[in-house]
Design a protein around this motif. Structure first.
Motif, PDB file in Angstrom:
ATOM      1  N   PRO A  81       9.699   0.055 -23.031  1.00 52.36           N
ATOM      2  CA  PRO A  81      10.203  -0.713 -21.979  1.00 52.36           C
ATOM      3  C   PRO A  81      11.706  -0.563 -21.730  1.00 52.36           C
ATOM      4  O   PRO A  81      12.455  -1.120 -23.154  1.00 52.36           O
ATOM      5  CB  PRO A  81       9.335  -2.078 -22.479  1.00 52.36           C
ATOM      6  N   LEU A  82      12.177  -0.453 -20.769  1.00 52.89           N
ATOM      7  CA  LEU A  82      13.710  -0.815 -20.530  1.00 52.89           C
ATOM      8  C   LEU A  82      14.071  -2.054 -21.189  1.00 52.89           C
ATOM      9  O   LEU A  82      15.143  -2.377 -21.797  1.00 52.89           O
ATOM     10  CB  LEU A  82      14.016  -0.681 -19.119  1.00 52.89           C
ATOM     11  N   GLU A  83      13.498  -3.214 -20.805  1.00 51.70           N
ATOM     12  CA  GLU A  83      13.956  -4.547 -21.522  1.00 51.70           C
ATOM     13  C   GLU A  83      14.024  -4.595 -22.782  1.00 51.70           C
ATOM     14  O   GLU A  83      14.766  -5.467 -23.392  1.00 51.70           O
ATOM     15  CB  GLU A  83      12.746  -5.499 -20.810  1.00 51.70           C
ATOM     16  N   GLU A  84      13.206  -3.897 -23.402  1.00 50.35           N
ATOM     17  CA  GLU A  84      13.341  -3.992 -24.900  1.00 50.35           C
ATOM     18  C   GLU A  84      14.430  -3.302 -25.471  1.00 50.35           C
ATOM     19  O   GLU A  84      14.979  -3.621 -26.223  1.00 50.35           O
ATOM     20  CB  GLU A  84      11.925  -3.245 -25.670  1.00 50.35           C
ATOM     21  N   ARG A  99      14.778   1.072 -33.351  1.00 51.86           N
ATOM     22  CA  ARG A  99      15.263  -0.414 -33.125  1.00 51.86           C
ATOM     23  C   ARG A  99      15.599  -0.855 -34.443  1.00 51.86           C
ATOM     24  O   ARG A  99      16.606  -1.561 -34.853  1.00 51.86           O
ATOM     25  CB  ARG A  99      14.308  -1.096 -32.317  1.00 51.86           C
ATOM     26  N   GLU A 124      21.128   0.254 -15.819  1.00 53.76           N
ATOM     27  CA  GLU A 124      21.216  -1.066 -16.734  1.00 53.76           C
ATOM     28  C   GLU A 124      21.804  -0.637 -18.125  1.00 53.76           C
ATOM     29  O   GLU A 124      22.637  -1.399 -18.655  1.00 53.76           O
ATOM     30  CB  GLU A 124      19.822  -1.744 -16.840  1.00 53.76           C
ATOM     31  N   GLU A 148      21.740  -5.841 -27.052  1.00 55.17           N
ATOM     32  CA  GLU A 148      22.502  -7.385 -26.971  1.00 55.17           C
ATOM     33  C   GLU A 148      22.344  -7.666 -28.702  1.00 55.17           C
ATOM     34  O   GLU A 148      23.365  -8.509 -28.915  1.00 55.17           O
ATOM     35  CB  GLU A 148      21.698  -8.270 -26.176  1.00 55.17           C
ATOM     36  N   ARG A 191      25.851  -1.662 -19.380  1.00 56.09           N
ATOM     37  CA  ARG A 191      26.191  -2.420 -20.844  1.00 56.09           C
ATOM     38  C   ARG A 191      26.898  -1.544 -21.744  1.00 56.09           C
ATOM     39  O   ARG A 191      27.565  -1.948 -22.672  1.00 56.09           O
ATOM     40  CB  ARG A 191      24.878  -2.954 -21.548  1.00 56.09           C
ATOM     41  N   LEU A 199      17.176  -2.808 -23.500  1.00 56.67           N
ATOM     42  CA  LEU A 199      18.468  -3.757 -23.218  1.00 56.67           C
ATOM     43  C   LEU A 199      18.758  -4.765 -24.404  1.00 56.67           C
ATOM     44  O   LEU A 199      19.602  -5.299 -24.845  1.00 56.67           O
ATOM     45  CB  LEU A 199      18.324  -4.483 -21.959  1.00 56.67           C
ATOM     46  N   GLN A 200      17.444  -5.476 -24.751  1.00 59.30           N
ATOM     47  CA  GLN A 200      17.654  -6.737 -25.954  1.00 59.30           C
ATOM     48  C   GLN A 200      18.001  -6.045 -27.172  1.00 59.30           C
ATOM     49  O   GLN A 200      19.221  -6.636 -27.632  1.00 59.30           O
ATOM     50  CB  GLN A 200      16.161  -6.965 -26.089  1.00 59.30           C
TER      51      GLN A 200
END
Length: 187
Positions: free
Chosen positions: A130-133, A104, A157, A139, A161, A135-136
């Motif tokens: 974590p999927l949310e990380e 990342r 998800e 972005e 995107r 996705l962030q």
């Protein structure tokens, strides 16, 4: 006799050029190979590329590692091998998360034209990243950086995107006939 339908004439896209998010997923063979093809294309044009392999050993010596090193492409295994061979899944999870932090950081640095997160779908599905990380990070990706994510069962998800998503479908595989993995083909 019925006339064949004509396709629409080619119209050159008018949108802006920007870094893309590309996904290769599915049950078929060729996801990593497709990502490596993009790396070769980018490097051939003089761009920098970096590859992170989430399920490969840190010191793997697969054929693609050897070839890419000769081309000056950094390729890094972030795991301890495939999870079904792991003797310590907590250690595997910790390695995946530590590798994720590095992958990342490199993406967000904007240092590379193309970044590959190979087989990232597995540690996401296992709950190690974590999927949310992820996705962030998509972005926050710098505008000029292209990102490739590969792996079976890519979360929907991420596919939503992505700018481009391809599903590799298995029609037939030599493994099914009992043929083992071979150097120069599978690794």
């Amino acid at each position: 006799m019925e006339q064949p339908k004509r396709e629409k004439p080619y119209q050159k896209p008018t949108g802006e050029r920007r870094g893309l998010v590309l996904v290769y997923t599915g049950e078929g063979k060729g996801k990593t190979t497709a990502a490596l093809g993009l790396v070769l294309r980018a490097v051939g044009r003089g761009y920098r590329a970096r590859i992170f392999q989430f399920m490969k050993h840190e010191r793997a010596a697969f054929g693609e590692h050897r070839a890419l090193e000769r081309l000056g492409v950094e390729i890094e295994g972030l795991g301890d091998g495939f999870s079904w061979k792991s003797k310590d899944l907590d250690h595997s999870a910790a390695l995946a998360y530590k590798g994720w932090q590095k992958a990342r950081e490199i993406l967000l640095s904007g240092t590379y034209f193309l970044v590959v997160w190979d087989e990232i779908s597995y540690p996401i599905r296992y709950g190690w990243i974590p999927l949310e990380e992820v996705l962030q990070a998509l972005e926050q990706k710098p505008k000029g950086v292209h990102l490739v994510l590969t792996g079976r069962g890519m979360p929907e998800e991420i596919i939503e995107r992505a700018d481009t998503a391809s599903e590799v479908r298995k029609v037939k595989h030599a493994f099914d006939a009992g043929v083992p993995a071979q150097r120069g083909i599978e690794h």
